[in-house]
Design an enzyme around this catalytic site. Structure first.
Site, PDB file in Angstrom:
ATOM      1  N   TYR A 190      40.146  38.678  41.120  1.00  8.14           N
ATOM      2  CA  TYR A 190      38.948  38.682  42.218  1.00  8.14           C
ATOM      3  C   TYR A 190      37.301  38.613  41.259  1.00  8.14           C
ATOM      4  O   TYR A 190      36.674  37.632  41.056  1.00  8.14           O
ATOM      5  CB  TYR A 190      38.866  39.218  43.652  1.00  8.14           C
ATOM      6  N   SER A 232      29.118  40.412  43.493  1.00  7.17           N
ATOM      7  CA  SER A 232      30.024  41.778  43.553  1.00  7.17           C
ATOM      8  C   SER A 232      29.161  42.434  42.496  1.00  7.17           C
ATOM      9  O   SER A 232      29.684  41.929  41.196  1.00  7.17           O
ATOM     10  CB  SER A 232      31.860  41.683  43.641  1.00  7.17           C
TER      11      SER A 232
END
Length: 221
Positions: free
Chosen positions: A147, A134
């Site tokens: 995250y 990501s």
């Protein structure tokens, strides 16, 4: 010769879209996700070449089952399954550490465990590993620290693995923002609805698999 792929998080989103593309080209697929019903439906849609093995990728017993399912050969491992962690997304000052530990188990340690379990097959085939990352791994977004930390760790594991395993191609892939249930859980359905569907990223990822560039960090759009 038929190629085999193991895809985690394959019951929806990017994992399912990639599975559809590979199935259309005759790949044998081993699919896993936690939700057995959705996974079985996905496998049924994809045809007799798709095997559903439901379970939690962070569970060592499930990791062993997946490794056994591909013991006859593996050409591609796609570590796509991910969790978001605490919701609503908290600042790092308030992040519950027990939830962060669980997030590292799912997003970082589980992919490494599957890599370890399947490396013998990947070495024999000269196969490839795709670790889905990501932009939160490399950018500072408020609320995304937990995250993003798990994905940053996954990226460095991938980076080192690429050096240590020269016979296996390793890509750590940023698929871009996608309209998925995960994004909707983080930012709300309305904002998530403005993002492209996962089919676009899956098509770019499929080209990556076919073109097979050198190991490295890849942004697909």
């Amino acid at each position: 010769m038929t190629k085999t792929a193991l895809i985690t998080g394959a019951s929806r989103g990017l994992g399912l879209e990639l599975a559809r593309s590979l199935a259309a080209d005759g790949w044998r697929l081993v699919l896993t996700a936690r939700g057995a019903d959705a996974l079985e439906s996905a496998a049924a849609e994809l045809g007799e070449g798709a095997l559903a093995v439901a379970g939690d990728v962070a569970d060592p017993a499930h990791q062993e089952r997946l490794a056994l399912a591909v013991r006859d050969g593996l050409d591609l491992l796609v570590n796509n399954a991910s969790g978001l962690g605490a919701l609503p997304l908290p600042s790092l000052a308030d992040y519950p550490l027990d939830e962060l530990r669980e997030l590292f188990l799912v997003n970082t340690l589980a992919p490494l465990a599957l890599i370890q379990a399947t490396l013998p097959s990947l070495r024999r085939s000269g196969g490839a590993v795709v670790n889905i990352s990501s932009d939160a791994a490399v950018e500072a977004y408020a609320g995304w620290g937990g995250y993003g930390a798990t994905k940053a760790a996954l990226e460095q594991l991938s980076n080192v693995l690429a050096v240590e395993e020269p016979d296996v191609t390793v890509w750590w892939v940023d698929p871009g923002e996608m309209n998925t249930a995960m994004l909707a859980a983080a930012v709300g359905a309305e904002e998530a609805g403005t993002a492209p569907g996962p089919d676009r990223s899956a098509a770019a990822l499929r080209r990556l698999i076919e073109e097979r560039p050198a190991s490295g960090r890849i942004g697909v759009r």
